[in-house]
Design a protein around this motif. Structure first.
Motif, PDB file in Angstrom:
ATOM      1  N   ASP A  61       1.202  -1.261   0.200  1.00 35.57           N
ATOM      2  CA  ASP A  61       0.350   0.316  -0.268  1.00 35.57           C
ATOM      3  C   ASP A  61       1.140   1.156   0.269  1.00 35.57           C
ATOM      4  OD1 ASP A  61       0.981  -0.470   2.814  1.00 35.57           O
ATOM      5  OD2 ASP A  61      -1.067   0.090   3.305  1.00 35.57           O
ATOM      6  N   GLY A  62       1.824   1.654  -0.192  1.00 35.13           N
ATOM      7  CA  GLY A  62       3.006   2.731  -0.066  1.00 35.13           C
ATOM      8  C   GLY A  62       3.204   2.632   0.908  1.00 35.13           C
ATOM      9  N   SER A  63       3.020   2.539   2.534  1.00 37.40           N
ATOM     10  CA  SER A  63       3.133   2.381   3.596  1.00 37.40           C
ATOM     11  C   SER A  63       4.914   1.593   3.704  1.00 37.40           C
ATOM     12  CB  SER A  63       2.456   2.505   4.748  1.00 37.40           C
ATOM     13  OG  SER A  63       2.528   0.743   4.676  1.00 37.40           O
ATOM     14  N   VAL A  64       5.420   1.675   4.835  1.00 46.69           N
ATOM     15  CA  VAL A  64       6.973   0.914   5.158  1.00 46.69           C
ATOM     16  C   VAL A  64       6.346   1.324   6.665  1.00 46.69           C
ATOM     17  CG1 VAL A  64       9.224   1.916   5.392  1.00 46.69           C
ATOM     18  CG2 VAL A  64       8.335   3.385   3.773  1.00 46.69           C
ATOM     19  N   ASP A  65       7.381  -0.052   6.572  1.00 46.21           N
ATOM     20  CA  ASP A  65       7.215  -0.527   8.531  1.00 46.21           C
ATOM     21  C   ASP A  65       8.311  -0.111   9.635  1.00 46.21           C
ATOM     22  OD1 ASP A  65       5.268  -2.284   8.441  1.00 46.21           O
ATOM     23  OD2 ASP A  65       6.626  -4.284   7.307  1.00 46.21           O
ATOM     24  N   ILE A  66       8.200   0.167  10.514  1.00 42.84           N
ATOM     25  CA  ILE A  66       8.804   0.945  11.149  1.00 42.84           C
ATOM     26  C   ILE A  66       9.272   0.118  12.434  1.00 42.84           C
ATOM     27  CG2 ILE A  66       9.749   2.905  13.317  1.00 42.84           C
ATOM     28  CD1 ILE A  66       8.878   4.572  10.683  1.00 42.84           C
ATOM     29  N   PHE A  84       4.057   3.716   8.185  1.00 42.81           N
ATOM     30  CA  PHE A  84       4.610   5.196   8.334  1.00 42.81           C
ATOM     31  C   PHE A  84       3.744   4.812   6.877  1.00 42.81           C
ATOM     32  CE2 PHE A  84       5.832   8.950   6.002  1.00 42.81           C
ATOM     33  CZ  PHE A  84       5.454   9.977   6.723  1.00 42.81           C
ATOM     34  N   LEU A  85       2.896   5.956   6.718  1.00 44.63           N
ATOM     35  CA  LEU A  85       1.621   6.102   5.921  1.00 44.63           C
ATOM     36  C   LEU A  85       1.625   7.322   5.392  1.00 44.63           C
ATOM     37  CD1 LEU A  85      -1.055   4.670   7.736  1.00 44.63           C
ATOM     38  CD2 LEU A  85      -0.193   3.408   6.739  1.00 44.63           C
ATOM     39  N   PRO A  86       1.693   7.453   3.703  1.00 41.62           N
ATOM     40  CA  PRO A  86       2.072   8.847   2.818  1.00 41.62           C
ATOM     41  C   PRO A  86       0.732   9.881   2.587  1.00 41.62           C
ATOM     42  CG  PRO A  86       2.370   6.421   1.611  1.00 41.62           C
ATOM     43  CD  PRO A  86       1.893   6.270   2.861  1.00 41.62           C
ATOM     44  N   PHE A  87       1.107  10.765   2.730  1.00 39.24           N
ATOM     45  CA  PHE A  87       0.509  11.785   2.194  1.00 39.24           C
ATOM     46  C   PHE A  87       1.180  12.302   0.559  1.00 39.24           C
ATOM     47  CE2 PHE A  87      -0.544  13.690   6.790  1.00 39.24           C
ATOM     48  CZ  PHE A  87      -1.342  12.656   7.069  1.00 39.24           C
ATOM     49  N   GLY A  88      -0.477  12.538  -0.326  1.00 36.65           N
ATOM     50  CA  GLY A  88      -0.220  13.136  -1.494  1.00 36.65           C
ATOM     51  C   GLY A  88       1.098  12.376  -2.133  1.00 36.65           C
ATOM     52  N   ALA A  89       1.120  10.818  -2.085  1.00 38.19           N
ATOM     53  CA  ALA A  89       1.855   9.663  -3.178  1.00 38.19           C
ATOM     54  C   ALA A  89       1.971   9.164  -2.779  1.00 38.19           C
ATOM     55  CB  ALA A  89       3.233  10.324  -2.573  1.00 38.19           C
ATOM     56  N   LYS A  90       2.113   7.558  -3.607  1.00 42.13           N
ATOM     57  CA  LYS A  90       1.608   6.545  -3.983  1.00 42.13           C
ATOM     58  C   LYS A  90       1.960   5.776  -2.813  1.00 42.13           C
ATOM     59  CE  LYS A  90      -0.159   5.904  -8.250  1.00 42.13           C
ATOM     60  NZ  LYS A  90      -0.543   5.487  -9.563  1.00 42.13           N
ATOM     61  N   GLN A  91       4.057   5.954  -2.549  1.00 37.18           N
ATOM     62  CA  GLN A  91       4.603   5.928  -2.356  1.00 37.18           C
ATOM     63  C   GLN A  91       5.391   6.595  -0.604  1.00 37.18           C
ATOM     64  OE1 GLN A  91       7.754   3.069  -4.207  1.00 37.18           O
ATOM     65  NE2 GLN A  91       6.487   1.305  -3.609  1.00 37.18           N
ATOM     66  N   ALA A  92       5.634   5.886   0.287  1.00 38.82           N
ATOM     67  CA  ALA A  92       6.659   7.049   1.288  1.00 38.82           C
ATOM     68  C   ALA A  92       7.662   6.902   0.804  1.00 38.82           C
ATOM     69  CB  ALA A  92       6.746   6.490   2.572  1.00 38.82           C
ATOM     70  N   ASP A  93       8.192   8.574   0.968  1.00 33.63           N
ATOM     71  CA  ASP A  93       9.137   8.821   1.275  1.00 33.63           C
ATOM     72  C   ASP A  93      10.648   8.245   2.045  1.00 33.63           C
ATOM     73  OD1 ASP A  93      12.123   9.889   0.291  1.00 33.63           O
ATOM     74  OD2 ASP A  93      11.220  11.799  -0.120  1.00 33.63           O
ATOM     75  N   MET A  94      11.086   6.926   1.411  1.00 38.39           N
ATOM     76  CA  MET A  94      12.001   5.967   2.483  1.00 38.39           C
ATOM     77  C   MET A  94      13.205   7.081   2.917  1.00 38.39           C
ATOM     78  SD  MET A  94      12.775   2.282   1.681  1.00 38.39           S
ATOM     79  CE  MET A  94      10.746   1.700   1.901  1.00 38.39           C
ATOM     80  N   GLU A  95      13.593   7.437   1.418  1.00 35.80           N
ATOM     81  CA  GLU A  95      15.546   8.388   2.118  1.00 35.80           C
ATOM     82  C   GLU A  95      15.103   9.007   2.905  1.00 35.80           C
ATOM     83  OE1 GLU A  95      18.953  11.411   0.140  1.00 35.80           O
ATOM     84  OE2 GLU A  95      17.161   9.338  -1.709  1.00 35.80           O
TER      85      GLU A  95
END
Length: 702
Positions: free
Chosen positions: A565-570, A607-618
């Motif tokens: 879903d474009g989120s990132v696990d922390i 971490f769930l992104p706003f305004g984009a399909k994927q979170a900015d991992m960098e």
């Protein structure tokens, strides 16, 4: 001219608020073809719903029968019905997202509405001291199921209209299913025969001429109408709009927790303390629409924003709640005029009194300190204080019969202090589009605004609440969490068989005789019979200043790949219990959970992104930071007081220059002047009181 047509109920699906059903919308195309010239076409999206602003006991069939032919308002209370169902109106007051209108951002407005729904809100009020908002905001409310309580844009006495012009917003916005109430103004108390009658005789009269499809209200707050509306739903009936001389108190504003203790454009210069309201007082009583009730459309507590939001707007030498500068000289009154160069004097209300109440009293020198580390600590303490204050406030209200709960306020208009649970949302340096979530916003989501939740107060008096439109069957388990070892002990499993709300409350008791408030907190988890978690309520039994917390080491590891879903696990790890663990980042988005209790071991959040399909991992990896309560407590060295070796102890600045004895959590330790100097950066302020004995007793303030 008006063109009317009818559709049968079987042909349409109803539009519902978030959490109550689907938000069905229909595309409506209208074309006008003149006898000569080009045809004109317009499109609107519409929804079908029936809304009622209720002031009488419409659960009583006899009242309903009599009220069908009556006009004006009753005095039973104030609550909302949507498509026949009573709803708990829960949400916040919306103010403009931006001072500079040229920077208003449509996407930011959409994301803000989504953040409101994700936090459990179903109502937003457009405050009369602001502006009519962007179309994107109203469209998002339609799509996501947020009902809108809308002031005309007048507030108090300073915005009084003249009967020569009229706002035409009701024409532009009339197709929006989300707008359910028009009212005349903010806090203007409409009284016939006075200057404020113009809000009834002119403002709302013109609104009704243009839009008869909605409930109308004199002002916010108000005591209702005498004539001009149907009694059952407050929709206009064609008669003259008039108000009572002294209406019933069915809608209220306040109280408000203002920041004090520092000369600024807002707030009292003198430190004004208050009761932390931890634990709350739960007094069993009758709840629900059948009983006398009230609607709270404004109340709140001030707070600053995160370091990430505020730091870019300040020079580094001013990174501190008092900026490290001499205080301004400010006039008294509601709005102060300040003379001086202190940059924090212009940052809305101070936060000194909140931090003192929840984290322990400290002198001005603590707030005067500057630097990145101390400013982050100031801001963490301020935001956690706001979260705890509002949590206690709303949980107290939920134990009572309040069927409307609209917080002042939702969002910040600039990157600094205010009343919001969402930070400034314009996507400029340091900001998250739509607004970074403050700790309070995460608490709304986890338990405060959950339809089904449980809460325990002083003496083990507890309640289970169902404000949803469907019955709830399951359990609410109350456990005690030990700070020392992270173990939990189940104190009670309450079998929750809760009829449909809004306003369903069941009271019960939990034995807290073996639970030490300083070393434990309660966890109330409500779970349906199908095993679905409805809410998790972390309940402190004392303010943080009194808590005995272990020195936890918390680390965060960001995954190297995105989820589908474009989120990132922390992954979070901790060696001991850590309370109110807060993650912050410059990346655009929010966390799945935040400001929570972390037990020893490993926990995952997303971490769930706003305004984009994927979170900015960098950016997430580069800017993520984590903090928790114990590392932000008043005395990081856990020093409570010391006893000087002799009555001749002298001070150089704030530092002792003779040997002294330090008491650390009850254990006495003798330290040298050199050791004290080493502690000074952590505990810099020493206050001594001459006890007229052979030794002076001094307290450390940080």
């Amino acid at each position: 001219q008006t063109l009317s047509f009818e559709v049968t109920a079987a042909q349409v699906q109803l539009w519902w608020p978030a959490g109550m059903g689907k938000q069905q919308l229909y595309e409506l195309d209208v074309t006008f073809t003149p006898d000569s010239g080009k045809a004109v076409t317009t499109q609107r999206r519409v929804g079908f719903r029936y809304f009622a602003l209720v002031t009488g006991n419409d659960t009583d069939a006899e009242y309903v029968k009599n009220a069908r032919s009556e006009e004006g308002s009753s005095a039973h209370g104030m609550y909302f019905r949507i498509n026949g169902a009573v709803m708990w109106s829960k949400g916040a007051n919306m103010i403009p997202m931006e001072e500079l209108e040229g920077r208003l951002n449509g996407e930011a407005h959409r994301i803000l509405v989504q953040s409101s729904v994700d936090a459990g809100m179903n109502t937003l009020r457009v405050w009369g001291g602001g502006m009519f908002l962007l179309d994107e905001w109203y469209e998002a409310c339609d799509e996501l199921g947020v009902i809108v309580y809308h002031d005309m844009q007048y507030a108090q006495s300073g915005h009084s209209p003249a009967a020569t012009a009229v706002q035409d917003a009701e024409l532009r916005l009339s197709s929006h299913a989300s707008i359910v109430i028009w009212d005349g103004c903010n806090e203007c108390q409409v009284k016939m025969g006075t200057d404020t009658e113009i809000y009834a005789t002119f403002v709302m009269t013109v609104v009704v001429e243009e839009d008869k499809s909605r409930s109308i209200w004199p002002s916010c707050p108000a005591g209702g109408w005498t004539t001009g509306v149907h009694q059952l739903d407050a929709r206009p009936n064609g008669n003259k709009l008039t108000t009572p001389a002294n209406g019933p108190e069915i809608e209220v504003h306040g109280p408000y927790l203002h920041g004090t203790g520092f000369p600024a454009v807002n707030g009292d210069f003198k430190l004004d303390s208050f009761d932390a309201n931890i634990p709350i007082k739960v007094v069993p009583g009758s709840t629900g629409p059948t009983f006398q009730n009230v609607f709270a459309s404004e109340f709140g507590a001030v707070a600053m924003s995160s370091f990430e939001s505020m730091a870019p707007t300040l020079a580094k030498e001013h990174w501190g709640l008092h900026s490290g500068q001499p205080s301004d000289k400010c006039t008294s009154g509601f709005l102060h005029t300040c003379e001086g160069d202190n940059v924090m004097a212009q940052r809305n209300y101070p936060c000194d009194n909140l931090i003192d109440v929840y984290f322990g009293n400290r002198p001005d020198s603590y707030f005067n300190r500057t630097g990145e580390a101390i400013f982050k600590q100031h801001l963490y303490q301020c935001m956690i204080s706001q979260a705890l204050n509002m949590k206690s406030d709303i949980e107290t209200r939920r134990s009572q019969n309040q069927l409307g709960c609209i917080v002042w306020q939702l969002n910040e208009i600039w990157p600094t202090g205010g009343w919001g649970s969402l930070e400034y949302g314009t996507p400029v340096e340091g900001q998250v589009i739509g607004g970074r979530w403050k700790p309070l916003h995460y608490l709304y989501r986890r338990s405060i605004y959950a339809d089904v939740m449980a809460m325990c107060g002083a003496g083990g008096k507890c309640y289970a609440k169902n404000d949803g439109m469907m019955p709830f069957k399951g359990t609410c388990e109350v456990s005690a969490l030990s700070f020392a070892d992270g173990k939990t002990q189940v104190l009670k499993t309450y079998d929750a068989d809760l009829p449909a709300g809004a306003g369903t409350t069941r009271f019960f008791d939990v034995d807290l005789s073996g639970v030490d408030a300083a070393s434990h907190m309660l966890i109330a988890r409500c779970e349906s019979a199908a095993g679905v978690t409805a809410s998790v309520n972390e309940i402190p039994l004392t303010p943080p200043v009194n808590m005995q917390l272990p020195a936890a080491t918390v680390a965060a590891h960001v995954a190297t790949t995105h989820n589908s879903d474009g989120s990132v696990d922390i992954t979070l790890t901790s060696d001991k219990v850590a309370l109110y663990v807060v993650l912050t980042t410059l990346a655009q988005g929010r966390f799945s959970d935040n400001a929570f209790a972390l037990l020893p071991g490993e926990t995952k959040v997303q971490f769930l992104p706003f305004g984009a399909k994927q979170a900015d991992m960098e950016q997430l990896q580069a800017s993520l930071r984590v903090e928790h309560l114990q590392q932000n407590m008043m005395s990081q060295a856990s020093i409570t007081f010391f006893e000087a070796a002799s009555p001749s102890t002298s001070l150089v600045g704030d530092r002792v220059v003779t040997a002294c004895r330090v008491v650390v959590r009850g254990s006495s330790h003798r330290i040298s002047p050199a050791s004290w100097l080493a502690l000074a950066p952590v505990c810099p302020v020493l206050r001594c009181e001459d006890t007229r004995t052979l030794k002076a007793r001094c307290s450390l303030q940080v």
